[in-house]
Design a protein around this motif. Structure first.
Motif, mmCIF file in Angstrom:
data_model
loop_
_atom_site.group_PDB
_atom_site.id
_atom_site.type_symbol
_atom_site.label_atom_id
_atom_site.label_comp_id
_atom_site.label_asym_id
_atom_site.label_seq_id
_atom_site.Cartn_x
_atom_site.Cartn_y
_atom_site.Cartn_z
ATOM 1 N N TYR A 21 -41.563 13.380 105.967
ATOM 2 C CA TYR A 21 -40.992 12.382 105.068
ATOM 3 C C TYR A 21 -42.101 11.778 104.224
ATOM 4 N N ASP A 22 -41.925 11.830 102.904
ATOM 5 C CA ASP A 22 -42.858 11.244 101.951
ATOM 6 C C ASP A 22 -42.195 10.006 101.349
ATOM 7 N N ASN A 25 -42.589 9.285 97.394
ATOM 8 C CA ASN A 25 -41.807 10.149 96.508
ATOM 9 C C ASN A 25 -40.339 10.243 96.910
#
Length: 81
Positions: A21-22, A25
């Protein structure tokens, strides 16, 4: 996350080995193999990216898909006779 990950999204079941998970972004990615199955389709590939904001996903490589009969509904034609 790593391991045998299984996620149910509405009418789809997603299976993958790794998910990252970013937060910045707003994306979830998986570099490895991905299987997506639903009542009307089976989809596999690798290099998954899910854009949370747009609710779209992309498979970047080795994509294969099988659609079941009647999976696509094009609706009625308008105009003309």
């Amino acid at each position: 996350m790593k391991g045998a990950i299984e996620v149910d999204l509405a009418e789809l079941r997603v299976e993958l080995d790794e998910a990252v998970y970013d937060h910045g972004n707003q994306q979830i990615s998986s570099p490895g193999r991905v299987q997506i199955a639903g009542s009307d389709l089976d989809l596999s590939g690798s290099e998954l990216v899910i854009d949370i904001a747009t609710r779209r996903l992309r498979l970047g490589a080795d994509v294969a898909m099988t659609l079941q009969p009647g999976a696509l509904s094009f609706g009625e034609r308008h105009g003309g006779s």
